[in-house]
Scaffold this motif. Structure first.
Motif, short mmCIF file in Angstrom:
data_model
loop_
_atom_site.label_atom_id
_atom_site.label_comp_id
_atom_site.label_asym_id
_atom_site.label_seq_id
_atom_site.Cartn_x
_atom_site.Cartn_y
_atom_site.Cartn_z
N ALA A 179 0.82 -1.22 0.00
CA ALA A 179 0.00 0.00 0.00
C ALA A 179 0.85 1.27 0.00
O ALA A 179 0.30 2.37 0.10
N ASN A 180 2.15 1.12 -0.11
CA ASN A 180 3.03 2.29 -0.08
C ASN A 180 3.05 2.97 -1.45
O ASN A 180 3.57 2.42 -2.42
N PRO A 181 2.48 4.18 -1.57
CA PRO A 181 2.42 4.84 -2.89
C PRO A 181 3.78 5.23 -3.42
O PRO A 181 3.99 5.27 -4.63
N LYS A 182 4.74 5.53 -2.54
CA LYS A 182 6.06 5.93 -3.00
C LYS A 182 6.77 4.78 -3.71
O LYS A 182 7.51 5.00 -4.68
N LEU A 183 6.53 3.54 -3.23
CA LEU A 183 7.15 2.40 -3.89
C LEU A 183 6.57 2.19 -5.29
O LEU A 183 7.29 1.87 -6.24
N TRP A 184 5.25 2.38 -5.40
CA TRP A 184 4.61 2.24 -6.71
C TRP A 184 5.07 3.34 -7.66
O TRP A 184 5.25 3.11 -8.86
#
Length: 446
Positions: A179-184
């Motif tokens: 759920a980490n947007p920065k990783l996506w």
């Protein structure tokens, strides 16, 4: 006309109310026509223009049997529907055919470059590389090379190249924190950023039936295509196709995919793109192609469907504007009828002085037409204000700068004509009523 204009200037409140009603209807018509015309222009440029209406897409009615051996258990004579090289040569001799470009989908592969960068999903397509420009593609770097082992990348094929260690680390972090947007965002950045692939050597990787990894001979990237005209580079990055000649495809298949090498040697194609010198010859050409047991399709039906939808939208929008004008006409009828009642003495005196029924009737109709014309002019002002607001809203909300609503000069006379006709039609009943007024009774009552 002088008397009618005098009454309009004298009765300011009634004039303002009638003009407002007509102006709203007139503005609605102008805005509706402008939206329809602008949408049509945008679709013709951005969508219909990209449909390539001068092309016919040909596909086989049957496919190669299992293992590329040419065997099929479905029916005898299955090969009649194949797209073969013999049929290609026949089609090229048809009248009005400018070019015929055949392609064969080799498959999807995991690719590895000489500097250990990996692309997980690269589509390999066999075709005559010299015909890439005929398909409307432009080279950003390099060009089509004739030697066996040369490959041409489209723009999407230059994206998504990541070294295996970075990819594995990123996948582990995503599995731990999906759920980490920065990783996506980080993964998306790797996927969309193009790499300089010109001059590099790559190998295709494939797993055989026994689970063993097979590497192809090395391929040399001799050319890189530019982003297709009108396409966003971000969207183009998801279309990852690499093009090789049929000779290179046969050379690769011998070691990488022996099961399809027979089809390649027989030159059996998956698709054929035909360009004609005039779209009017597409239908007869498709009939000839279908006689060769092949499927033929074009984009003319989609163009007609889009045009039909645009015309329907314009008709609905125009109907809304006319409905608003009909509502506005009620206010004119009421106002003019009240004016007739209030001006009975004036009408009676005009009759005593010698005015006949047609003159009195015409005075009221001219007055109503003046109201319609003035309402139409005010409607043009309202239409420009509405259009400017809509353009600002479209850019702010959708970010579509290419879709801009423009009021063309041809729509203004239509709006004025509707407004004037509304005024004239609305003034007919009050004019007849005024013309029938009894002069002596009107003077006596007042």
């Amino acid at each position: 006309m002088r008397l009618a204009w005098g009454q309009i200037k004298r009765r300011k409140v009634v004039t303002a109310l009638c003009m407002t009603g007509i102006s709203i209807g007139c503005a609605a018509i102008i805005v509706a026509l402008s939206i329809g015309n602008s949408a049509q222009s945008y679709l013709e440029k951005e969508i219909i223009g990209s449909l390539k209406l001068d092309e016919v897409n040909v596909s086989p009615q049957s496919s190669i049997g299992p293992g590329g051996s040419g065997e099929s258990s479905e029916s005898e004579g299955w090969d009649r529907g194949l797209l073969t090289d013999d049929k290609l040569q026949i089609i090229r001799r048809f009248d009005h055919v400018q070019s015929a470009i055949a392609t064969k989908q080799i498959g999807y592969f995991r690719s590895i470059s000489a500097d250990n960068l990996i692309n997980e999903n690269l589509s390999l397509v066999a075709m005559d590389l010299t015909q890439l420009k005929e398909q409307g593609k432009t080279f950003k770097q390099g060009g089509p090379l004739e030697q066996i082992g040369a490959v041409v990348f489209n723009y999407g094929s230059t994206t998504g190249w990541i070294d295996g260690q970075t990819r594995e680390k990123l996948n582990q972090m995503l599995n731990a924190d999906p759920a980490n947007p920065k990783l996506w965002e980080e993964r998306q950045r790797y996927e969309n950023v193009p790499s300089d692939m010109l001059g590099k050597t790559i190998q295709m990787e494939r797993m055989d039936n026994e689970g063993q990894m097979i590497l192809s001979p090395q391929l040399y990237v001799g050319g890189v295509l530019d982003v297709p005209t009108g396409m966003n580079p971000e969207y183009a990055s998801y279309d990852r196709q690499a093009y090789v000649s049929f000779e290179t495809a046969e050379w690769l298949s011998a070691s990488l995919m022996p099961e399809v090498s027979t089809a390649l040697k027989q030159r059996v194609y998956d698709s054929l793109t035909i360009k004609v010198n005039d779209p009017q010859y597409i239908r007869p050409l498709e009939e000839l192609i279908q006689k060769l047991a092949l499927n033929a399709s074009d984009n003319l039906a989609m163009r007609d469907q889009i045009a039909s939808q645009i015309n329907t939208f314009k008709a609905i929008a125009l109907g809304i504007g006319v409905f608003i004008l009909l509502l506005a006409s009620i206010s004119i009828i009421v106002a003019m009828t009240m004016s007739t009642h209030q001006r009975r003495r004036q009408i009676g005196i005009m009759k005593v002085l010698g005015a006949n029924m047609p003159q009195i009737r015409n005075m009221f109709i001219v007055e109503a037409s003046f109201l319609g014309f003035l309402g139409g002019l005010l409607g043009i002002v309202f239409a420009y204000l509405i259009i400017n607001g809509l353009n600002s809203f479209i850019i702010a909300s959708a970010g579509i700068s290419g879709l801009q609503i423009i009021i063309t000069m041809g729509t203004l006379p239509i709006g004025i004509a509707f407004a004037v006709m509304t005024g004239i039609i609305s003034g007919i009943y009050p004019a007849i009523s005024a013309a029938r007024t009894n002069a002596l009774l009107a003077i006596k009552r007042d």
